[in-house]
Design a protein around this motif. Sequence first.
Motif, PDB file in Angstrom:
ATOM      1  N   ASP A  38       0.804  -1.221   0.000  1.00 24.73           N
ATOM      2  CA  ASP A  38       0.000   0.000   0.000  1.00 24.73           C
ATOM      3  C   ASP A  38       0.842   1.278   0.000  1.00 24.73           C
ATOM      4  OD1 ASP A  38      -2.418  -1.420   0.032  1.00 24.73           O
ATOM      5  OD2 ASP A  38      -2.296  -1.670   2.216  1.00 24.73           O
ATOM      6  N   ASP A  39       2.156   1.155   0.027  1.00 22.42           N
ATOM      7  CA  ASP A  39       3.034   2.331   0.019  1.00 22.42           C
ATOM      8  C   ASP A  39       3.157   2.888  -1.393  1.00 22.42           C
ATOM      9  OD1 ASP A  39       3.405   1.982   2.708  1.00 22.42           O
ATOM     10  OD2 ASP A  39       5.298   0.907   2.493  1.00 22.42           O
ATOM     11  N   PHE A  40       3.539   4.157  -1.470  1.00 20.08           N
ATOM     12  CA  PHE A  40       3.640   4.847  -2.760  1.00 20.08           C
ATOM     13  C   PHE A  40       5.054   4.776  -3.315  1.00 20.08           C
ATOM     14  CE2 PHE A  40      -0.296   6.393  -1.141  1.00 20.08           C
ATOM     15  CZ  PHE A  40      -1.057   6.668  -2.264  1.00 20.08           C
ATOM     16  N   PHE A  41       5.126   4.466  -4.599  1.00 25.12           N
ATOM     17  CA  PHE A  41       6.389   4.390  -5.315  1.00 25.12           C
ATOM     18  C   PHE A  41       6.276   5.168  -6.611  1.00 25.12           C
ATOM     19  CE2 PHE A  41       6.694   0.926  -2.419  1.00 25.12           C
ATOM     20  CZ  PHE A  41       8.048   0.784  -2.167  1.00 25.12           C
ATOM     21  N   GLY A  42       7.433   5.558  -7.114  1.00 26.46           N
ATOM     22  CA  GLY A  42       7.483   6.276  -8.383  1.00 26.46           C
ATOM     23  C   GLY A  42       8.702   5.832  -9.160  1.00 26.46           C
ATOM     24  N   PRO A  43       8.895   6.425 -10.335  1.00 19.60           N
ATOM     25  CA  PRO A  43      10.063   6.054 -11.133  1.00 19.60           C
ATOM     26  C   PRO A  43      11.348   6.486 -10.432  1.00 19.60           C
ATOM     27  CG  PRO A  43       8.746   7.729 -12.245  1.00 19.60           C
ATOM     28  CD  PRO A  43       8.048   7.394 -10.988  1.00 19.60           C
ATOM     29  N   SER A  44      12.378   5.690 -10.581  1.00 17.06           N
ATOM     30  CA  SER A  44      13.667   6.027  -9.982  1.00 17.06           C
ATOM     31  C   SER A  44      14.362   7.094 -10.824  1.00 17.06           C
ATOM     32  CB  SER A  44      14.534   4.778  -9.894  1.00 17.06           C
ATOM     33  OG  SER A  44      14.814   4.314 -11.191  1.00 17.06           O
ATOM     34  N   ALA A  45      15.507   7.530 -10.367  1.00 11.27           N
ATOM     35  CA  ALA A  45      16.257   8.563 -11.081  1.00 11.27           C
ATOM     36  C   ALA A  45      16.685   8.087 -12.465  1.00 11.27           C
ATOM     37  CB  ALA A  45      17.477   8.980 -10.269  1.00 11.27           C
ATOM     38  N   SER A  46      16.970   6.796 -12.601  1.00  9.70           N
ATOM     39  CA  SER A  46      17.379   6.279 -13.905  1.00  9.70           C
ATOM     40  C   SER A  46      16.189   6.109 -14.845  1.00  9.70           C
ATOM     41  CB  SER A  46      18.099   4.937 -13.730  1.00  9.70           C
ATOM     42  OG  SER A  46      17.210   3.966 -13.206  1.00  9.70           O
ATOM     43  N   GLY A  47      14.977   6.044 -14.291  1.00  8.59           N
ATOM     44  CA  GLY A  47      13.784   5.961 -15.117  1.00  8.59           C
ATOM     45  C   GLY A  47      13.246   4.565 -15.332  1.00  8.59           C
ATOM     46  N   GLY A  49      13.594   1.970 -13.005  1.00 13.57           N
ATOM     47  CA  GLY A  49      13.405   1.277 -11.741  1.00 13.57           C
ATOM     48  C   GLY A  49      12.326   1.933 -10.896  1.00 13.57           C
ATOM     49  N   LEU A  50      12.179   1.438  -9.687  1.00 13.24           N
ATOM     50  CA  LEU A  50      11.231   1.998  -8.730  1.00 13.24           C
ATOM     51  C   LEU A  50      11.989   2.582  -7.554  1.00 13.24           C
ATOM     52  CD1 LEU A  50       8.504  -0.796  -8.468  1.00 13.24           C
ATOM     53  CD2 LEU A  50       8.260   1.440  -9.515  1.00 13.24           C
ATOM     54  N   ALA A  51      11.403   3.615  -6.963  1.00 10.54           N
ATOM     55  CA  ALA A  51      11.973   4.224  -5.768  1.00 10.54           C
ATOM     56  C   ALA A  51      10.817   4.688  -4.883  1.00 10.54           C
ATOM     57  CB  ALA A  51      12.862   5.406  -6.139  1.00 10.54           C
ATOM     58  N   PRO A  52      10.990   4.629  -3.573  1.00  5.66           N
ATOM     59  CA  PRO A  52       9.940   5.157  -2.698  1.00  5.66           C
ATOM     60  C   PRO A  52       9.707   6.639  -2.993  1.00  5.66           C
ATOM     61  CG  PRO A  52      11.557   3.922  -1.439  1.00  5.66           C
ATOM     62  CD  PRO A  52      12.101   4.067  -2.828  1.00  5.66           C
ATOM     63  N   CYS A  53       8.472   7.060  -2.918  1.00  5.07           N
ATOM     64  CA  CYS A  53       8.153   8.459  -3.203  1.00  5.07           C
ATOM     65  C   CYS A  53       8.714   9.366  -2.119  1.00  5.07           C
ATOM     66  CB  CYS A  53       6.640   8.657  -3.291  1.00  5.07           C
ATOM     67  SG  CYS A  53       5.981   8.053  -4.848  1.00  5.07           S
ATOM     68  N   GLY A  54       9.215  10.487  -2.543  1.00  4.25           N
ATOM     69  CA  GLY A  54       9.741  11.492  -1.632  1.00  4.25           C
ATOM     70  C   GLY A  54       9.129  12.838  -1.962  1.00  4.25           C
ATOM     71  N   PRO A  55       9.582  13.893  -1.292  1.00  2.24           N
ATOM     72  CA  PRO A  55       9.017  15.217  -1.533  1.00  2.24           C
ATOM     73  C   PRO A  55       9.190  15.713  -2.968  1.00  2.24           C
ATOM     74  CG  PRO A  55      10.400  15.231   0.424  1.00  2.24           C
ATOM     75  CD  PRO A  55      10.550  13.902  -0.209  1.00  2.24           C
ATOM     76  N   GLY A  56      10.234  15.275  -3.653  1.00  2.00           N
ATOM     77  CA  GLY A  56      10.480  15.757  -5.011  1.00  2.00           C
ATOM     78  C   GLY A  56       9.929  14.862  -6.107  1.00  2.00           C
ATOM     79  N   THR A  57       9.243  13.799  -5.751  1.00  2.00           N
ATOM     80  CA  THR A  57       8.717  12.867  -6.751  1.00  2.00           C
ATOM     81  C   THR A  57       7.420  13.419  -7.339  1.00  2.00           C
ATOM     82  OG1 THR A  57       9.613  11.078  -5.413  1.00  2.00           O
ATOM     83  CG2 THR A  57       8.129  10.467  -7.185  1.00  2.00           C
ATOM     84  N   LEU A  58       7.356  13.489  -8.658  1.00  2.00           N
ATOM     85  CA  LEU A  58       6.186  14.074  -9.312  1.00  2.00           C
ATOM     86  C   LEU A  58       5.052  13.077  -9.512  1.00  2.00           C
ATOM     87  CD1 LEU A  58       7.946  16.262 -12.021  1.00  2.00           C
ATOM     88  CD2 LEU A  58       6.952  16.986  -9.843  1.00  2.00           C
ATOM     89  N   VAL A  59       5.387  11.825  -9.840  1.00  2.00           N
ATOM     90  CA  VAL A  59       4.374  10.816 -10.119  1.00  2.00           C
ATOM     91  C   VAL A  59       4.522   9.697  -9.104  1.00  2.00           C
ATOM     92  CG1 VAL A  59       3.513   9.176 -11.821  1.00  2.00           C
ATOM     93  CG2 VAL A  59       4.444  11.354 -12.571  1.00  2.00           C
ATOM     94  N   CYS A  60       3.460   9.445  -8.333  1.00  2.00           N
ATOM     95  CA  CYS A  60       3.484   8.383  -7.323  1.00  2.00           C
ATOM     96  C   CYS A  60       2.222   7.533  -7.457  1.00  2.00           C
ATOM     97  CB  CYS A  60       3.533   8.970  -5.917  1.00  2.00           C
ATOM     98  SG  CYS A  60       5.090   9.746  -5.517  1.00  2.00           S
ATOM     99  N   ILE A  77      13.338  -2.401  -7.847  1.00  2.00           N
ATOM    100  CA  ILE A  77      13.594  -1.387  -6.825  1.00  2.00           C
ATOM    101  C   ILE A  77      15.085  -1.030  -6.847  1.00  2.00           C
ATOM    102  CG2 ILE A  77      14.048  -2.988  -4.917  1.00  2.00           C
ATOM    103  CD1 ILE A  77      11.897   0.053  -4.457  1.00  2.00           C
ATOM    104  N   GLU A  78      15.385   0.247  -6.677  1.00  2.00           N
ATOM    105  CA  GLU A  78      16.773   0.692  -6.684  1.00  2.00           C
ATOM    106  C   GLU A  78      17.334   0.624  -5.280  1.00  2.00           C
ATOM    107  OE1 GLU A  78      17.912   4.223  -8.597  1.00  2.00           O
ATOM    108  OE2 GLU A  78      17.449   3.408 -10.554  1.00  2.00           O
ATOM    109  N   ALA A  79      18.524   0.093  -5.161  1.00  2.00           N
ATOM    110  CA  ALA A  79      19.186  -0.061  -3.870  1.00  2.00           C
ATOM    111  C   ALA A  79      20.237   1.032  -3.693  1.00  2.00           C
ATOM    112  CB  ALA A  79      19.834  -1.441  -3.801  1.00  2.00           C
ATOM    113  N   PRO A  80      20.636   1.287  -2.443  1.00  2.00           N
ATOM    114  CA  PRO A  80      21.669   2.291  -2.202  1.00  2.00           C
ATOM    115  C   PRO A  80      23.040   1.808  -2.658  1.00  2.00           C
ATOM    116  CG  PRO A  80      21.085   1.179  -0.164  1.00  2.00           C
ATOM    117  CD  PRO A  80      20.140   0.685  -1.220  1.00  2.00           C
ATOM    118  N   LEU A  81      23.965   2.719  -2.775  1.00  2.00           N
ATOM    119  CA  LEU A  81      25.360   2.435  -3.107  1.00  2.00           C
ATOM    120  C   LEU A  81      25.542   1.760  -4.453  1.00  2.00           C
ATOM    121  CD1 LEU A  81      26.458   1.089   0.390  1.00  2.00           C
ATOM    122  CD2 LEU A  81      26.683   3.419  -0.479  1.00  2.00           C
TER     123      LEU A  81
END
Length: 183
Positions: A38-47, A49-60, A77-81
Amino acid sequence: LAFCSACDADVGVGRKSAANVVRLCPSFCKRWFEACFDDFFGPSASGDGLAPCGPGTLVCSPLGEITQDAVAFCSRIEAPLGHGFSVASAEHAEEEAEGCYDGVPAARWRGAARKAPWTRPASRQSQRPWWLPSWVPLPPSSMRSMNPAVLVEVARTLESYAPRIVVALVAIALGWYVLNSKA
């Protein structure tokens, strides 16, 4: 918890990863997907993948509207590092704990690593005080045994007189120059 996998010891040495891709156990991937359904996700920076929605995410969108497949979620899903995720095949379910990341830190089931023996830190009395410049010789040992608060107060007092001393030395140098230039 899956994002912590990048720092897991077994992932770091390659037991549960290959080429910066962490192999997740199918059961762990399924639990992660169900927890984020039920959590919101949007496109990752690379386009792609998926990333959790944050304040700067336009589409969630809620994850349940993006995909219904746990394996697709874990793989996108995109992982850190710079890490990525893949899901181990379900055929290896009996080897699950050994070949894939299951959310349990390696130290918990392998035991803590050996620790270096404790050594006493170096004595601080032989060290130079932080406020004493390196070109000034160390004070006599009788002064070193004084209360550090007194030494700090002496340093602050001398520091407060520094501008006056500089101005006086400049005035003396100018006076000497003027007196010697007339002769």
